[in-house]
Each structure stands twice: as C-alpha cells, then as structure tokens.
Design a protein around this motif. Structure first.
Motif, PDB file in Angstrom:
ATOM      1  N   ARG A   1      53.975  55.231  63.576  1.00  0.00           N
ATOM      2  CA  ARG A   1      53.249  54.009  63.226  1.00  0.00           C
ATOM      3  C   ARG A   1      52.791  53.268  64.475  1.00  0.00           C
ATOM      4  O   ARG A   1      51.656  52.795  64.565  1.00  0.00           O
ATOM      5  CB  ARG A   1      54.148  53.108  62.369  1.00  0.00           C
ATOM      6  CG  ARG A   1      53.446  51.838  61.879  1.00  0.00           C
ATOM      7  CD  ARG A   1      54.356  51.024  60.983  1.00  0.00           C
ATOM      8  NE  ARG A   1      55.498  50.529  61.703  1.00  0.00           N
ATOM      9  CZ  ARG A   1      56.763  50.726  61.342  1.00  0.00           C
ATOM     10  NH1 ARG A   1      57.049  51.426  60.271  1.00  0.00           N
ATOM     11  NH2 ARG A   1      57.753  50.234  62.057  1.00  0.00           N
ATOM     12  N   HIS A   2      53.680  53.204  65.461  1.00  0.00           N
ATOM     13  CA  HIS A   2      53.335  52.541  66.718  1.00  0.00           C
ATOM     14  C   HIS A   2      52.245  53.314  67.459  1.00  0.00           C
ATOM     15  O   HIS A   2      51.325  52.723  68.039  1.00  0.00           O
ATOM     16  CB  HIS A   2      54.577  52.406  67.599  1.00  0.00           C
ATOM     17  CG  HIS A   2      54.308  51.783  68.933  1.00  0.00           C
ATOM     18  ND1 HIS A   2      54.080  50.434  69.084  1.00  0.00           N
ATOM     19  CD2 HIS A   2      54.220  52.326  70.179  1.00  0.00           C
ATOM     20  CE1 HIS A   2      53.862  50.171  70.361  1.00  0.00           C
ATOM     21  NE2 HIS A   2      53.942  51.298  71.040  1.00  0.00           N
TER      22      HIS A   2
ATOM     23  N   GLY B   1      48.887  53.411  64.716  1.00  0.00           N
ATOM     24  CA  GLY B   1      48.379  52.176  64.125  1.00  0.00           C
ATOM     25  C   GLY B   1      47.900  52.371  62.703  1.00  0.00           C
ATOM     26  O   GLY B   1      48.547  53.058  61.898  1.00  0.00           O
ATOM     27  N   ALA B   2      46.741  51.807  62.379  1.00  0.00           N
ATOM     28  CA  ALA B   2      46.217  51.860  61.017  1.00  0.00           C
ATOM     29  C   ALA B   2      45.949  53.288  60.552  1.00  0.00           C
ATOM     30  O   ALA B   2      45.963  53.560  59.341  1.00  0.00           O
ATOM     31  CB  ALA B   2      44.941  51.030  60.924  1.00  0.00           C
TER      32      ALA B   2
ATOM     33  N   ALA C   1      55.125  45.773  58.558  1.00  0.00           N
ATOM     34  CA  ALA C   1      54.244  46.343  59.582  1.00  0.00           C
ATOM     35  C   ALA C   1      52.932  46.824  58.967  1.00  0.00           C
ATOM     36  O   ALA C   1      51.851  46.621  59.524  1.00  0.00           O
ATOM     37  CB  ALA C   1      54.951  47.487  60.306  1.00  0.00           C
TER      38      ALA C   1
ATOM     39  N   ASP D   1      50.650  43.869  57.951  1.00  0.00           N
ATOM     40  CA  ASP D   1      50.023  43.234  59.112  1.00  0.00           C
ATOM     41  C   ASP D   1      48.959  44.135  59.735  1.00  0.00           C
ATOM     42  O   ASP D   1      47.865  43.670  60.083  1.00  0.00           O
ATOM     43  CB  ASP D   1      51.084  42.881  60.149  1.00  0.00           C
ATOM     44  CG  ASP D   1      51.945  41.702  59.725  1.00  0.00           C
ATOM     45  OD1 ASP D   1      51.503  40.918  58.868  1.00  0.00           O
ATOM     46  OD2 ASP D   1      53.076  41.573  60.228  1.00  0.00           O
ATOM     47  N   THR D   2      49.260  45.415  59.876  1.00  0.00           N
ATOM     48  CA  THR D   2      48.327  46.340  60.518  1.00  0.00           C
ATOM     49  C   THR D   2      47.020  46.448  59.741  1.00  0.00           C
ATOM     50  O   THR D   2      45.931  46.508  60.329  1.00  0.00           O
ATOM     51  CB  THR D   2      48.966  47.736  60.652  1.00  0.00           C
ATOM     52  OG1 THR D   2      50.134  47.642  61.465  1.00  0.00           O
ATOM     53  CG2 THR D   2      47.999  48.727  61.292  1.00  0.00           C
TER      54      THR D   2
ATOM     55  N   ASP E   1      45.946  44.197  57.483  1.00  0.00           N
ATOM     56  CA  ASP E   1      45.497  42.873  57.047  1.00  0.00           C
ATOM     57  C   ASP E   1      45.507  42.770  55.522  1.00  0.00           C
ATOM     58  O   ASP E   1      44.518  42.390  54.881  1.00  0.00           O
ATOM     59  CB  ASP E   1      44.093  42.564  57.592  1.00  0.00           C
ATOM     60  CG  ASP E   1      43.662  41.122  57.305  1.00  0.00           C
ATOM     61  OD1 ASP E   1      44.553  40.252  57.199  1.00  0.00           O
ATOM     62  OD2 ASP E   1      42.447  40.879  57.178  1.00  0.00           O
TER      63      ASP E   1
END
Length: 224
Positions: A81-82, A85-86, A123, A126-127, A129
C-alpha cells in the motif's frame, strides 16, 4: 423525509485489491514454508476477518504459526500500500460517480461494512478520497467476522435507521448472509471475488454499476 441507508462492502465491491491480497497471502504462507493456495481459494475467503481467512486456508496449523502468518500478511499488505498508493486498490469502473450521486441525495446516508482492519480501511479512505461519503464505517477490528450481523447492526444503531430502510451491497456470500442475519435487503455484485451463483441469496444481483444504481432506486422505493 424518510432517511435510508446504503451500506457497502469494500474489497471486491468498491475497490479491486486482489493483486495485493494474493501477494500478501503468498507472503503469509511463505512465512511458514508453504506454497500459497490457488487464486480462487484465496479470493474465496475475502470478506472474512484476516485471522479467520488464514485459518480457513491453512487448515490445522498451530495458533503460533497462524499468528505469524497474520503478521506476515499485514506487513506485506502495508508495504504494498505504501509502495503503490492508490494503484494498490483502484476503484471499480463507475464507483466514484455512483458514490457522488448517492451522496448528493438528501434522503440517503452511506456506510461501510468490511473485513478490512481499521488501519487498512482508514488508509484506503484517505488515499482514494472516500472518507467524505460515509457516515458510518465498521471493520473487522471492532466486530466478529462476517457473516455475523454485528457490523450491520452497528451501522443501523449509529445512523438511527431501521433495518427495513437499509440495503447492503457486496460481492461475496458472506455479505449476503450477513445482510440476511441483520434482516437487511441485499444486492450482490458480480464484478468481485465470489462467482455469481454464490450470490443467489441476494434480493438482487447486478453486473455493473449502472445496473446497481437502478436496482438501488427500486429497493429504496420498497424500503419502509
């Protein structure tokens, strides 16, 4: 005005996270020196809480080895995930416009009921939105695993909406069974991780988000 509640599953319903799920399950089994199960077996347990999913796949492994697998999965999933990202959990086609349209309605509230951890859910929201869409979000950290109805009952309690005015949307039999246990109508979506025959207990089954929007209108008209 009578408020109604639409509750979404996450993995396999809102987002396609299967690449990271499969890679992380491979890491979990590698932790104890075993090959991962086949893709269909892994996707078949998506929706259960992580410890329950791994226990079902790993069979009669000891509690200590199962705990190691759970931690290896979590470490792998967080790393991916880090790193990505999306791209780790992209929204399915049509999901964002659907959420926008539902969120804009004065007569609807939106919620989440997911087997993800709280950390993973936060997470993701937030990623991508997505946080602004949902007034209640229930996850595996705070409830028994699906198909226990606890997550849905809490969604109802937090919003003050009766079960007869709620709809659950999910891609697995666990979602449909959970909705039935909570006496909530359900819609099964076929773009996720369980094959369509496993969704036969749903009130409706749909193949795309356009159909989902139409079916929700029909079911919400029936909601009392």
């Amino acid at each position: 005005m009578t408020l109604r509640l639409v509750i979404f599953d996450v993995d396999g319903t809102l987002v396609d996270s299967q690449a990271d799920i499969l890679a992380s399950m491979e890491a979990a089994f590698a932790e104890i020196g075993r090959p991962a199960p086949a893709r269909t077996e892994v996707l078949g347990v998506v929706g259960l809480s992580l410890p329950g999913a791994i226990a079902r796949l790993a069979g009669d492994e000891s509690d200590d080895r199962l705990a190691r697998m759970v931690e290896a999965y979590k470490t792998s999933y967080a790393r991916l995930r880090h790193q990505n990202g999306a791209a780790s959990s992209p929204l399915y086609d049509g999901i964002r416009p659907l959420l926008e349209a539902l969120h804009a309605r004065d007569d609807l509230l939106l919620g989440i009921a997911t087997g993800k951890s709280r950390r993973g859910l936060e997470a993701l929201l937030d990623t991508l939105d997505l946080r602004r869409f949902f007034v209640t979000a229930q996850c595996a950290d705070d409830h028994p695993s699906k198909p226990h109805p606890s997550m849905l009952l809490t969604c109802l309690a937090e919003t003050g909406i009766d079960a007869g005015r709620a709809v659950m949307i999910g891609d697995t039999s666990f979602d449909i069974d959970m909705a039935r246990a909570a006496r909530i109508r359900s819609v099964g979506v076929t773009w996720g991780y369980h094959p369509a025959p496993h969704l036969s207990g749903a009130d409706r089954v749909v193949e795309d988000t356009a159909a989902l929007g139409r079916v929700l209108d029909d079911l919400l008209e029936l909601a009392t």
